[in-house]
Design a protein around this motif. Sequence first.
Motif, mmCIF file in Angstrom:
data_model
loop_
_atom_site.group_PDB
_atom_site.id
_atom_site.type_symbol
_atom_site.label_atom_id
_atom_site.label_comp_id
_atom_site.label_asym_id
_atom_site.label_seq_id
_atom_site.Cartn_x
_atom_site.Cartn_y
_atom_site.Cartn_z
ATOM 1 N N LYS A 126 2.249 -16.204 -5.216
ATOM 2 C CA LYS A 126 1.398 -15.404 -6.091
ATOM 3 C C LYS A 126 0.322 -14.677 -5.304
ATOM 4 C CE LYS A 126 -1.510 -15.768 -10.202
ATOM 5 N NZ LYS A 126 -2.078 -16.692 -11.232
ATOM 6 N N GLU A 127 -0.254 -15.380 -4.330
ATOM 7 C CA GLU A 127 -1.286 -14.746 -3.503
ATOM 8 C C GLU A 127 -0.705 -13.586 -2.697
ATOM 9 O OE1 GLU A 127 -4.983 -13.969 -2.048
ATOM 10 O OE2 GLU A 127 -4.458 -15.410 -3.607
ATOM 11 N N ALA A 128 0.490 -13.774 -2.157
ATOM 12 C CA ALA A 128 1.141 -12.707 -1.397
ATOM 13 C C ALA A 128 1.453 -11.517 -2.279
ATOM 14 C CB ALA A 128 2.414 -13.240 -0.751
ATOM 15 N N GLN A 129 1.853 -11.771 -3.548
ATOM 16 C CA GLN A 129 2.138 -10.680 -4.472
ATOM 17 C C GLN A 129 0.869 -9.904 -4.805
ATOM 18 O OE1 GLN A 129 3.944 -11.998 -8.098
ATOM 19 N NE2 GLN A 129 4.589 -9.943 -8.739
ATOM 20 N N GLU A 130 -0.236 -10.619 -5.008
ATOM 21 C CA GLU A 130 -1.503 -9.959 -5.309
ATOM 22 C C GLU A 130 -1.959 -9.089 -4.140
ATOM 23 O OE1 GLU A 130 -4.765 -8.729 -7.394
ATOM 24 O OE2 GLU A 130 -3.028 -9.868 -8.115
ATOM 25 N N GLN A 131 -1.840 -9.610 -2.939
ATOM 26 C CA GLN A 131 -2.224 -8.823 -1.765
ATOM 27 C C GLN A 131 -1.292 -7.632 -1.562
ATOM 28 O OE1 GLN A 131 -3.080 -10.872 1.835
ATOM 29 N NE2 GLN A 131 -4.235 -12.516 0.846
ATOM 30 N N THR A 132 -0.045 -7.775 -1.956
ATOM 31 C CA THR A 132 0.898 -6.652 -1.845
ATOM 32 C C THR A 132 0.506 -5.521 -2.784
ATOM 33 O OG1 THR A 132 2.690 -8.154 -1.222
ATOM 34 C CG2 THR A 132 3.309 -5.983 -2.042
ATOM 35 N N ARG A 133 0.121 -5.861 -4.023
ATOM 36 C CA ARG A 133 -0.331 -4.824 -4.958
ATOM 37 C C ARG A 133 -1.586 -4.128 -4.451
ATOM 38 N NH1 ARG A 133 1.288 -8.588 -9.158
ATOM 39 N NH2 ARG A 133 -0.849 -9.418 -9.190
ATOM 40 N N LYS A 134 -2.486 -4.921 -3.890
ATOM 41 C CA LYS A 134 -3.701 -4.330 -3.333
ATOM 42 C C LYS A 134 -3.375 -3.400 -2.175
ATOM 43 C CE LYS A 134 -8.136 -5.616 -1.266
ATOM 44 N NZ LYS A 134 -9.000 -6.750 -0.806
ATOM 45 N N LYS A 135 -2.433 -3.823 -1.359
ATOM 46 C CA LYS A 135 -2.048 -2.985 -0.221
ATOM 47 C C LYS A 135 -1.373 -1.696 -0.675
ATOM 48 C CE LYS A 135 -2.073 -2.727 4.261
ATOM 49 N NZ LYS A 135 -3.340 -2.759 5.023
ATOM 50 N N VAL A 136 -0.587 -1.765 -1.739
ATOM 51 C CA VAL A 136 0.062 -0.560 -2.265
ATOM 52 C C VAL A 136 -0.981 0.448 -2.721
ATOM 53 C CG1 VAL A 136 1.490 0.314 -4.148
ATOM 54 C CG2 VAL A 136 2.226 -1.691 -2.859
ATOM 55 N N THR A 137 -2.035 -0.039 -3.371
ATOM 56 C CA THR A 137 -3.104 0.864 -3.819
ATOM 57 C C THR A 137 -3.808 1.507 -2.626
ATOM 58 O OG1 THR A 137 -3.425 -0.516 -5.775
ATOM 59 C CG2 THR A 137 -5.182 1.043 -5.217
ATOM 60 N N GLU A 138 -4.088 0.698 -1.609
ATOM 61 C CA GLU A 138 -4.746 1.241 -0.423
ATOM 62 C C GLU A 138 -3.863 2.286 0.260
ATOM 63 O OE1 GLU A 138 -5.573 -2.129 1.957
ATOM 64 O OE2 GLU A 138 -7.235 -2.853 0.706
ATOM 65 N N LEU A 139 -2.579 1.998 0.357
ATOM 66 C CA LEU A 139 -1.675 2.970 0.970
ATOM 67 C C LEU A 139 -1.537 4.221 0.121
ATOM 68 C CD1 LEU A 139 1.146 0.593 2.307
ATOM 69 C CD2 LEU A 139 -0.681 1.709 3.603
ATOM 70 N N GLY A 140 -1.664 4.080 -1.199
ATOM 71 C CA GLY A 140 -1.628 5.256 -2.067
ATOM 72 C C GLY A 140 -2.807 6.176 -1.816
ATOM 73 N N VAL A 141 -3.985 5.577 -1.507
ATOM 74 C CA VAL A 141 -5.150 6.391 -1.163
ATOM 75 C C VAL A 141 -4.888 7.157 0.127
ATOM 76 C CG1 VAL A 141 -7.577 6.324 -0.492
ATOM 77 C CG2 VAL A 141 -6.753 4.906 -2.386
ATOM 78 N N LEU A 142 -4.317 6.471 1.114
ATOM 79 C CA LEU A 142 -4.031 7.131 2.388
ATOM 80 C C LEU A 142 -2.936 8.175 2.251
ATOM 81 C CD1 LEU A 142 -4.139 4.037 4.792
ATOM 82 C CD2 LEU A 142 -5.935 5.711 4.359
ATOM 83 N N ALA A 143 -1.951 7.891 1.398
ATOM 84 C CA ALA A 143 -0.841 8.837 1.229
ATOM 85 C C ALA A 143 -1.193 9.981 0.304
ATOM 86 C CB ALA A 143 0.387 8.093 0.696
ATOM 87 N N GLY A 144 -2.323 9.872 -0.415
ATOM 88 C CA GLY A 144 -2.737 10.963 -1.292
ATOM 89 C C GLY A 144 -2.061 10.956 -2.638
ATOM 90 N N THR A 145 -1.474 9.832 -3.060
ATOM 91 C CA THR A 145 -0.782 9.766 -4.346
ATOM 92 C C THR A 145 -1.666 9.211 -5.452
ATOM 93 O OG1 THR A 145 0.115 7.598 -3.740
ATOM 94 C CG2 THR A 145 1.460 9.534 -3.225
ATOM 95 N N VAL A 146 -2.841 8.683 -5.117
ATOM 96 C CA VAL A 146 -3.777 8.179 -6.130
ATOM 97 C C VAL A 146 -5.154 8.759 -5.844
ATOM 98 C CG1 VAL A 146 -2.483 6.039 -6.468
ATOM 99 C CG2 VAL A 146 -4.320 6.115 -4.789
ATOM 100 N N ARG A 147 -5.982 8.814 -6.892
ATOM 101 C CA ARG A 147 -7.341 9.317 -6.742
ATOM 102 C C ARG A 147 -8.180 8.297 -5.985
ATOM 103 N NH1 ARG A 147 -9.990 9.371 -11.110
ATOM 104 N NH2 ARG A 147 -11.208 11.311 -10.942
#
Length: 275
Positions: A126-147
Amino acid sequence: MPAPQAEPESEPEPEGEPGPAAAEPGEQEPAADGSAGRRRLKAALWPPRLSRGQLVVALLLFSLGLGLAIQVRSTNDHHSQLRGARQEDLVRILDELDSRQQRLQQEKAELEQSLAKLENSSNQAKEAQEQTRKKVTELGVLAGTVRATGPGIVLTVDDPQGQVKADMLLDTLQELRAAGAEAIQINDVRVVVNTYFTDLSGGGVQIDGKKVSQPYRFTVVGNPQDLTPALNIPGGVVRTLESHQARATITQQQKVVVDALVDPKTPQYAKPASK
């Protein structure tokens, strides 16, 4: 008549006494020995005879001395450049270096904290899944797909003479990235890893194929205390723009919003490499 008297015979000289002009046989020997000694000493000293070990040691000492001389000269050149800078410029450079070091230390602490959570969590999946979602959001900021939103600066570049070219905007972007910018938008174009700049033949600049008109407005999310000094360092972005009759204005804000998005494209050739 009396008989004539015989003349007295001369007495013979003693045989063992030499004449005054005779020379002693041993008087020439010291001069001969000294000359021979000097010849032997000269022959021993010249030409010099070096062994292989002595030659290797001499070469090593020469190389060491040459390396030290080059290092001292390069250090003196660097010091001479800093010696000519003003006190406020030196303070600004030192502050920027300290800020970069603090950012790296913070990133290291965050990674160590994430690792500790994974190792100590009772439910590691569960902890790994939570960190994965957080990482996806951070990568979305870098990739320019999220505000993205947060503290930062707004850099406005006015170019009434049309002297600002694509390479100057690229230099500005690189300086902001080096200072810790996390999300950047230029006018209405989101800056991502594959963003490119081109000059138009009739004047103006294109970013990712879109024409961008001046004034150029950089909206940047990051630490304002790091971004502002990075742009104002001696010979940096602001000074370069001013030398081309452009005016750069920096505004620090507690909250800026980077809302321009990009449409992600599937790579045509690049694929994940298997281990």
